[in-house]
Design a protein around this motif. Sequence first.
Motif, PDB file in Angstrom:
ATOM      1  N   VAL A  13       9.745 -16.997  24.489  1.00 48.65           N
ATOM      2  CA  VAL A  13       9.332 -15.597  24.630  1.00 48.65           C
ATOM      3  C   VAL A  13       9.768 -15.080  25.996  1.00 48.65           C
ATOM      4  CG1 VAL A  13       7.384 -13.993  24.746  1.00 48.65           C
ATOM      5  CG2 VAL A  13       7.346 -15.885  23.108  1.00 48.65           C
ATOM      6  N   GLU A  14      10.404 -13.911  26.010  1.00 48.80           N
ATOM      7  CA  GLU A  14      10.748 -13.216  27.245  1.00 48.80           C
ATOM      8  C   GLU A  14      10.345 -11.755  27.089  1.00 48.80           C
ATOM      9  OE1 GLU A  14      14.749 -13.530  28.545  1.00 48.80           O
ATOM     10  OE2 GLU A  14      14.834 -15.718  28.400  1.00 48.80           O
ATOM     11  N   ALA A  15       9.848 -11.158  28.168  1.00 52.28           N
ATOM     12  CA  ALA A  15       9.482  -9.737  28.113  1.00 52.28           C
ATOM     13  C   ALA A  15       9.472  -9.182  29.522  1.00 52.28           C
ATOM     14  CB  ALA A  15       8.126  -9.545  27.456  1.00 52.28           C
ATOM     15  N   GLY A  16       9.782  -7.886  29.635  1.00 44.93           N
ATOM     16  CA  GLY A  16       9.742  -7.233  30.931  1.00 44.93           C
ATOM     17  C   GLY A  16      10.495  -5.923  30.909  1.00 44.93           C
ATOM     18  N   GLY A  17      10.795  -5.433  32.092  1.00 44.81           N
ATOM     19  CA  GLY A  17      11.508  -4.174  32.216  1.00 44.81           C
ATOM     20  C   GLY A  17      11.292  -3.569  33.586  1.00 44.81           C
ATOM     21  N   GLU A  18      11.564  -2.283  33.702  1.00 49.98           N
ATOM     22  CA  GLU A  18      11.348  -1.562  34.943  1.00 49.98           C
ATOM     23  C   GLU A  18      10.863  -0.162  34.615  1.00 49.98           C
ATOM     24  OE1 GLU A  18      15.093  -1.583  36.929  1.00 49.98           O
ATOM     25  OE2 GLU A  18      16.022  -0.137  35.585  1.00 49.98           O
ATOM     26  N   LEU A  19      10.102   0.421  35.544  1.00 52.86           N
ATOM     27  CA  LEU A  19       9.515   1.731  35.316  1.00 52.86           C
ATOM     28  C   LEU A  19       9.714   2.628  36.524  1.00 52.86           C
ATOM     29  CD1 LEU A  19       6.097   0.679  33.731  1.00 52.86           C
ATOM     30  CD2 LEU A  19       8.055   1.640  32.524  1.00 52.86           C
ATOM     31  N   HIS A  20       9.791   3.918  36.267  1.00 54.59           N
ATOM     32  CA  HIS A  20       9.826   4.948  37.305  1.00 54.59           C
ATOM     33  C   HIS A  20       8.654   5.888  37.056  1.00 54.59           C
ATOM     34  CE1 HIS A  20      14.087   3.895  38.273  1.00 54.59           C
ATOM     35  NE2 HIS A  20      14.102   3.589  36.974  1.00 54.59           N
ATOM     36  N   MET A  21       7.970   6.284  38.124  1.00 51.97           N
ATOM     37  CA  MET A  21       6.853   7.220  37.995  1.00 51.97           C
ATOM     38  C   MET A  21       7.048   8.378  38.964  1.00 51.97           C
ATOM     39  SD  MET A  21       3.542   4.732  37.573  1.00 51.97           S
ATOM     40  CE  MET A  21       3.545   3.396  36.369  1.00 51.97           C
ATOM     41  N   LEU A  22       6.828   9.582  38.467  1.00 55.42           N
ATOM     42  CA  LEU A  22       6.919  10.789  39.278  1.00 55.42           C
ATOM     43  C   LEU A  22       5.604  11.541  39.154  1.00 55.42           C
ATOM     44  CD1 LEU A  22       8.700  12.639  41.036  1.00 55.42           C
ATOM     45  CD2 LEU A  22       9.356  13.824  38.931  1.00 55.42           C
ATOM     46  N   THR A  23       4.960  11.793  40.284  1.00 55.16           N
ATOM     47  CA  THR A  23       3.670  12.476  40.312  1.00 55.16           C
ATOM     48  C   THR A  23       3.802  13.816  41.024  1.00 55.16           C
ATOM     49  OG1 THR A  23       2.435  10.381  40.362  1.00 55.16           O
ATOM     50  CG2 THR A  23       1.271  12.350  41.100  1.00 55.16           C
ATOM     51  N   VAL A  24       3.217  14.842  40.431  1.00 53.94           N
ATOM     52  CA  VAL A  24       3.107  16.157  41.054  1.00 53.94           C
ATOM     53  C   VAL A  24       1.633  16.520  41.118  1.00 53.94           C
ATOM     54  CG1 VAL A  24       3.698  18.605  40.907  1.00 53.94           C
ATOM     55  CG2 VAL A  24       5.372  16.870  40.210  1.00 53.94           C
TER      56      VAL A  24
END
Length: 384
Positions: A367-378
């Motif tokens: 099993v492999e899992a993951g990723g990357e995320l970007h967050m923008l807050t106003v």
Amino acid sequence: MKRSIRVILACLVILSAQAGASNGPQYAGYGAEAMGMGGAAIANPTDALAAVNNPAGMGAVGSRVDGSLTATAGQLRSDVHGTKSEDDVLVFLPGFGVNYQYRDDVTLGLSVSGYGAGIDYGNPIPAFGTSDVKSELAQILVAPTATYEFAPGHYLGLSVKLGYESLMLHGFENFGATNDKDHAWGVGVGVGYLGTIAEGLRLGLTYSSPVWFQKLDAHEDIIPDGRLNIPQQAGLGLAYDLGDWTFAFDYLWIDWSSQKTLSNSLTEGGAPGRGDGPGFGWRDQNVFRFGVNYKYSDRLQLRTGVSLANHQVPDREATLIAVAPCNQPKSAHLGLTYKISDELEVTGAYMYDFRHITKGKGASEGVEAGGELHMLTVGVGYKF
């Protein structure tokens, strides 16, 4: 009135569902300015969401209203015994706070925060079941908060945390899931201290009990004791003002191991749904946050920060990370605030969750899992 409250909470759940987060289903920062400083806010309150980080912080922000919206985008991938899946994430999480200086030494306020995690792969994973895999956890906390300034520059704060959660599991027939969605109400408390302990130096201390939720009846045959609580946590923060600069540091401990659904191993031994049944196998997290704020001018502030934590999912417990992608424990942050008038300010923040791939070992081999995320807050803040 009760119907209106349910409608409001349902809207918040819809907005916060299917998010991937940094520390379990929790975000690295709450409040637009805190987000820009790596989440370091226990001793550096800046807006009416301060109670999420430290209830005592509401004593130092005065009368104000704050609202924010965080957009999360990225790609999450998994490979479960040869079945490859991916989900392109785009979700929105609102935040809201209001605080009122009732007396010179007393404030009364309310902070609303959200937590969430989930995926929608659009295909089945044979190891889990026969229908398309989709998971969706959303938790909303509404925290009425009072503070008392017992000495100049020294505050005590108390929050009552009223919780609402919604959990949907789809495509897990092999584990006994019924592809249903259920919700529950919960309650907990938070306490905190904020004080100036030397010239320019502030200390913050905070503790939150678990938020104990009702049983999720639709899932009592799959998750231990049918409950999914928010765990207890405790933190310490320091902030130092040096001219136009502010430096902030937080340490936060999150006690995932105290909650059976989160801490029980997938190979715990008991039947699904029992207290000794299989869970996610998470361990506690130690989170370190560092932030810097620079007052460029009377109107403009610039900031940056980082949040660093151990990964709460051991490699031997990686099987279910494919459906609960809380997998990015390290993040970098940038932010700014522009003061439009003495009362009104606008804040923007950006967070990048560094790519992290979990590769299973032992019982989770393959099993492999993951990723990357970007967050923008106003965020928008108004002082009154």
